[in-house]
Design a protein around this motif. Sequence first.
Motif, PDB file in Angstrom:
ATOM      1  N   LYS A 203       0.830  -1.222   0.000  1.00  0.00           N
ATOM      2  CA  LYS A 203       0.000   0.000   0.000  1.00  0.00           C
ATOM      3  C   LYS A 203       0.863   1.271   0.000  1.00  0.00           C
ATOM      4  O   LYS A 203       0.655   2.161  -0.845  1.00  0.00           O
ATOM      5  CB  LYS A 203      -0.970  -0.023   1.183  1.00  0.00           C
ATOM      6  CG  LYS A 203      -1.657   1.305   1.493  1.00  0.00           C
ATOM      7  CD  LYS A 203      -2.560   1.776   0.348  1.00  0.00           C
ATOM      8  CE  LYS A 203      -3.068   3.207   0.572  1.00  0.00           C
ATOM      9  NZ  LYS A 203      -4.015   3.296   1.673  1.00  0.00           N
ATOM     10  N   PRO A 204       1.820   1.422   0.928  1.00  0.00           N
ATOM     11  CA  PRO A 204       2.633   2.655   0.903  1.00  0.00           C
ATOM     12  C   PRO A 204       3.357   2.838  -0.428  1.00  0.00           C
ATOM     13  O   PRO A 204       3.457   3.957  -0.938  1.00  0.00           O
ATOM     14  CB  PRO A 204       3.622   2.460   2.055  1.00  0.00           C
ATOM     15  CG  PRO A 204       3.055   1.397   2.903  1.00  0.00           C
ATOM     16  CD  PRO A 204       2.166   0.556   2.055  1.00  0.00           C
ATOM     17  N   TRP A 205       3.859   1.744  -0.970  1.00  0.00           N
ATOM     18  CA  TRP A 205       4.590   1.822  -2.246  1.00  0.00           C
ATOM     19  C   TRP A 205       3.649   2.175  -3.395  1.00  0.00           C
ATOM     20  O   TRP A 205       3.895   3.119  -4.151  1.00  0.00           O
ATOM     21  CB  TRP A 205       5.293   0.498  -2.492  1.00  0.00           C
ATOM     22  CG  TRP A 205       5.830   0.332  -3.875  1.00  0.00           C
ATOM     23  CD1 TRP A 205       6.966   0.900  -4.387  1.00  0.00           C
ATOM     24  CD2 TRP A 205       5.252  -0.450  -4.929  1.00  0.00           C
ATOM     25  NE1 TRP A 205       7.129   0.529  -5.705  1.00  0.00           N
ATOM     26  CE2 TRP A 205       6.092  -0.304  -6.059  1.00  0.00           C
ATOM     27  CE3 TRP A 205       4.131  -1.250  -5.030  1.00  0.00           C
ATOM     28  CZ2 TRP A 205       5.828  -0.937  -7.274  1.00  0.00           C
ATOM     29  CZ3 TRP A 205       3.859  -1.891  -6.226  1.00  0.00           C
ATOM     30  CH2 TRP A 205       4.698  -1.729  -7.337  1.00  0.00           C
ATOM     31  N   ALA A 206       2.560   1.412  -3.536  1.00  0.00           N
ATOM     32  CA  ALA A 206       1.651   1.608  -4.665  1.00  0.00           C
ATOM     33  C   ALA A 206       1.013   2.989  -4.650  1.00  0.00           C
ATOM     34  O   ALA A 206       0.835   3.623  -5.699  1.00  0.00           O
ATOM     35  CB  ALA A 206       0.570   0.532  -4.659  1.00  0.00           C
ATOM     36  N   SER A 207       0.672   3.468  -3.471  1.00  0.00           N
ATOM     37  CA  SER A 207      -0.059   4.741  -3.387  1.00  0.00           C
ATOM     38  C   SER A 207       0.808   5.930  -3.789  1.00  0.00           C
ATOM     39  O   SER A 207       0.275   6.975  -4.174  1.00  0.00           O
ATOM     40  CB  SER A 207      -0.591   4.941  -1.964  1.00  0.00           C
ATOM     41  OG  SER A 207       0.466   4.992  -1.032  1.00  0.00           O
ATOM     42  N   ILE A 209       4.007   5.400  -5.755  1.00  0.00           N
ATOM     43  CA  ILE A 209       4.788   5.115  -6.958  1.00  0.00           C
ATOM     44  C   ILE A 209       3.905   4.715  -8.134  1.00  0.00           C
ATOM     45  O   ILE A 209       4.113   5.159  -9.260  1.00  0.00           O
ATOM     46  CB  ILE A 209       5.816   3.996  -6.682  1.00  0.00           C
ATOM     47  CG1 ILE A 209       6.739   4.386  -5.526  1.00  0.00           C
ATOM     48  CG2 ILE A 209       6.625   3.674  -7.930  1.00  0.00           C
ATOM     49  CD1 ILE A 209       7.591   5.606  -5.775  1.00  0.00           C
ATOM     50  N   MET A 210       2.891   3.887  -7.893  1.00  0.00           N
ATOM     51  CA  MET A 210       2.113   3.302  -8.985  1.00  0.00           C
ATOM     52  C   MET A 210       0.796   4.019  -9.258  1.00  0.00           C
ATOM     53  O   MET A 210       0.424   4.251 -10.398  1.00  0.00           O
ATOM     54  CB  MET A 210       1.827   1.824  -8.674  1.00  0.00           C
ATOM     55  CG  MET A 210       3.076   0.961  -8.580  1.00  0.00           C
ATOM     56  SD  MET A 210       4.037   0.958 -10.099  1.00  0.00           S
ATOM     57  CE  MET A 210       2.901   0.155 -11.236  1.00  0.00           C
ATOM     58  N   ASP A 211       0.060   4.346  -8.213  1.00  0.00           N
ATOM     59  CA  ASP A 211      -1.256   4.966  -8.382  1.00  0.00           C
ATOM     60  C   ASP A 211      -1.377   6.224  -7.527  1.00  0.00           C
ATOM     61  O   ASP A 211      -2.278   6.347  -6.690  1.00  0.00           O
ATOM     62  CB  ASP A 211      -2.357   3.965  -7.999  1.00  0.00           C
ATOM     63  CG  ASP A 211      -2.470   2.817  -8.985  1.00  0.00           C
ATOM     64  OD1 ASP A 211      -3.007   3.042 -10.083  1.00  0.00           O
ATOM     65  OD2 ASP A 211      -2.023   1.703  -8.657  1.00  0.00           O
ATOM     66  N   PRO A 212      -0.477   7.190  -7.734  1.00  0.00           N
ATOM     67  CA  PRO A 212      -0.492   8.382  -6.870  1.00  0.00           C
ATOM     68  C   PRO A 212      -1.742   9.234  -7.045  1.00  0.00           C
ATOM     69  O   PRO A 212      -2.127   9.957  -6.124  1.00  0.00           O
ATOM     70  CB  PRO A 212       0.763   9.148  -7.323  1.00  0.00           C
ATOM     71  CG  PRO A 212       1.019   8.663  -8.723  1.00  0.00           C
ATOM     72  CD  PRO A 212       0.588   7.231  -8.732  1.00  0.00           C
ATOM     73  N   PRO A 219      -5.478   0.501 -10.443  1.00  0.00           N
ATOM     74  CA  PRO A 219      -5.369  -0.227 -11.708  1.00  0.00           C
ATOM     75  C   PRO A 219      -3.953  -0.367 -12.243  1.00  0.00           C
ATOM     76  O   PRO A 219      -3.623  -1.378 -12.875  1.00  0.00           O
ATOM     77  CB  PRO A 219      -6.257   0.583 -12.661  1.00  0.00           C
ATOM     78  CG  PRO A 219      -6.431   1.916 -12.023  1.00  0.00           C
ATOM     79  CD  PRO A 219      -6.375   1.671 -10.563  1.00  0.00           C
ATOM     80  N   ASN A 220      -3.106   0.636 -12.026  1.00  0.00           N
ATOM     81  CA  ASN A 220      -1.724   0.516 -12.503  1.00  0.00           C
ATOM     82  C   ASN A 220      -0.988  -0.597 -11.767  1.00  0.00           C
ATOM     83  O   ASN A 220      -0.229  -1.363 -12.369  1.00  0.00           O
ATOM     84  CB  ASN A 220      -0.982   1.840 -12.321  1.00  0.00           C
ATOM     85  CG  ASN A 220      -1.561   2.938 -13.176  1.00  0.00           C
ATOM     86  OD1 ASN A 220      -2.047   2.689 -14.281  1.00  0.00           O
ATOM     87  ND2 ASN A 220      -1.550   4.168 -12.675  1.00  0.00           N
ATOM     88  N   THR A 221      -1.238  -0.673 -10.460  1.00  0.00           N
ATOM     89  CA  THR A 221      -0.621  -1.746  -9.676  1.00  0.00           C
ATOM     90  C   THR A 221      -1.161  -3.095 -10.110  1.00  0.00           C
ATOM     91  O   THR A 221      -0.393  -4.042 -10.341  1.00  0.00           O
ATOM     92  CB  THR A 221      -0.904  -1.539  -8.176  1.00  0.00           C
ATOM     93  OG1 THR A 221      -0.513  -0.225  -7.791  1.00  0.00           O
ATOM     94  CG2 THR A 221      -0.142  -2.571  -7.344  1.00  0.00           C
TER      95      THR A 221
END
Length: 954
Positions: A203-207, A209-212, A219-221
């Motif tokens: 969650k910390p990473w995706a929010s 890096i991937m889906d800011p 969806p990007n994640t």
Amino acid sequence: MDKKRIQLVVMALLITTNFYQLTAQRTTSNTEEFQLFYQNEVASIVVDKSDAETVHTVANHLVKDIASVTGKTPQLSYKKTKGKTAILIGSLDSPLIQGLIKTNKITVNDIEDQWERFKLLTVASPWKGLDKALVIVGSDRRGTAYGVFELSKRIGVSPWYWWADVPIAKQSKVVLKNPNYTSKAPSVKYRGVFLNDEDWALKPWASKIMDPEIGDIGPNTYAKVCELLLRLKANMLAPAMHEVTGAFYKYPENKIVTDRYGILMTTSHAEPLLYNNTTEWDKQKNGEWDYVTNKDGVLAVMDARVKEAAPFENIYTVGMRGIHDTGMKDVPEGYTKAGVLEQVIREERNILQKHIKKEPEAIPQIFVPYKEVLDIYKSGMQLPEDVTIVWPDDNYGYIKKLSNPTEAKRKGGIGVYYHISYLGSPNDYLWLNTTPPALMVEEMGKAYRTGADTYWLLNVGDIKPGELGMQFFLDMAWDVSAFDFGNSNDKIPAYLSALFGARYQEDFKQIFTEYFNLGFERKPEYMAWDWRWNSLDAKENIRDTEFSFQNYNEAETRLKRYNSISKKAKSIYKTLPKELKSAYYQLVLYPVVGAHLVNHKMLLAQKNRWYAQQGRAATNSLVDKVKMYDDSLGLITKAYNNLSNGKWKGMMTAPDRLPELQMPPMETISLSEEPAFSLFIPNGNTNSGYYELPKFYRSTQKSHNITLYNKSKEAVSWQVINAPKWVKIGKTKGKTILEEQIAITIDWSNIPDKPFLKGEIIFNIAGKEESVLLAVDNNKVPDDVLYVEDNGVVSINPAKLSRKEEKKGSKVAVIDGLGYLGTSVQLGSVTDKGWANTTVSYDFYADKAGYVTVYTYALPVFGKDEDTGTRYGVQIDNSPIHWESTASEEYSFEWQSNVIRNAAINTSKIWLAKPGKHTLKLVGGNPGMVIQKAIIDFGGLQESYKGPAPTYRK
């Protein structure tokens, strides 16, 4: 990276693209080849416009893969192309493939009406103007996708090219030798992972890096997760579902993305009909999450969810529990929990039929008897025959129930929900993947053999750093026949050597054999020796481990083993070209060095506290060492987050993910101004003015140590002034600032010919004489025994046996890579009917008699079903058989102890009438019991975590 090195890496990738080499059914002669990229010309790609969107998605990935390998982007066409070569991609029912079948260019009878199979075929002149084609045909959309990504692997694109930054090496030409291949049917129908406990990393990473744009897992994640799953031949995903994360269906694009990749959506045991009550249920608006008191409210949200999800391919969880991962509520008088669940499932199936317009038995459904639900199921609950039962493990890798013969024949089939990551009682393991591959083979293999071939779901946590465990699990689900007790230790080294160089394969085997064995003994997350979920045991209550510095050199040996693999992992890292370093850091260096640092941090802090009690001069220096290991852990974690230009920032930063970031307690002491010293003897008697080494035995010829330690500020001078001539002393004088370890051995070629000898070593230390006594048992023992008594203990490795007896089809199996000693013995298979008709025998020699205590360390497995226990027998010579069991009630203190240490330790009191040769027997009881160690205690067993090393006869 030089060209020769690139070619070697590419060749390795082509040879070993998975944990196991693919087994192919050749459809043409071995002289076939296909020039994908030759003389700067690249094959074009043809896809039928009407084919499934998944096929178009993977075709576009193939374009990128080929461009990454060759530097030239192939043309993607939706009509017949002309030229020398082309890659034709299509599902079996696509017009493109049907046209080739009708013109007799290809035959696909062997994959018709099959589930997720594919073929690669070379075809001459598939149509006018095209000289040659490589046809990739799948029996369905996912079969086609697997075929496409099979080609990607063959040209050197790892499934982990993005998720672990495995580089794609450039090639000047790509010519596929013998490309024709027909896949086998997958061993397990539904295969996938559950993204869980995402709070700490995903969650910390995706929010960020991937889906800011949504600040969440979006969806990007999921696009990247789904691509990885297809490349690993998986077909389903259970999405992240904790409170910190927006529910999967909160973002409409999520379901579009997963369907684009052909990935089925499934859910955990806590999410009925794809509904995430953790974040979606509003108590203020909807009332209580309780079917009995709020039936309409509960059914309404599930109805809405199925209506939304119905156009897509899903696997629906039926039944219900409490909010999130909580138990089902108590039911009012007149109801039973089994009866309520039966009603819930009937209503859920009505909802499914309403929106999907199929009979319920045609809609994939699972029932997961997780935690308390298993007891409800066992109470006599009736479940529709077409629903797949998914047996859970106990969250620590031990499957709680397997199918009985009736369940194995269910129309809906059987599945397994398995963990390599977990948050919960008695302790979490969310950081490193240390589940031994051999344990997965043992547990998942027996599940498969008892009918679990429909659904395998792996709780992989955040994916990283569980990459190797995830791939191992999914490879096994794809082809379970390629995995057995003899090769499970070889799979990961083979895979890693394919990525980083064949010359490292033996190094990787040494590293990961030790890494998994040490983690099996005690996970890095458990080295604080706290039970985090025990209310009487606060998280900060770090205490001494049970690994002993005093006895059997146990703690020091553990540290040396970690030092060895950490050093080897670092040395390989230094030799690698820059392009491979990031991938190696993620897959090898970080987990190995991370485990090494945590163990050193916790064990050296324990050593500091022990040293302080003795007033050792080395006490204070250990404080700085512990701080250094703690700092180093922070540095390697920071480096991980900054890999690939910060691509993984957030993946390793959350404090709760790393074990015990706070410093363990330590002590500092004041040292004497005057000369002061003492001696310490492991396993021996240590008293002021009276020191005695453990006994030396001709039969084992072990050495022992004397530690001379300083207790003052100034160095202490010492020397040996007298010792028997047949005693070898590693060092006879010195000047010790902190401590000195002095090795003592016996010169067996010069020892007097007497059965027993005694001697004395006299030191002069700082002007004071100290005497160390020693005794020698010089007796010879019979040549036909494997084990001997050593200082009141016989220690046995069950895999090293004298004899075995197998009857009525029952077999004794040695499991490499599993157990405290790195190998274990299994008494019969779970598929044996009734009793395991096996006995393994261990001949040993003892110089004592009387009552002995036999400790057996068994794997804490569950009985295969409700009618089968976990018994095995312990016997010496012809004594009565002592029946022991690995069973314990889940969440009991005994169970918690067993899963934390991966052993159920049983004790058997047995009478030995006389000294001499004897035989320990382990007798088969309920089939499938696994024994990893045995100790016969004659009164000499010292306190430690796992006891002495095997006492083999020299």
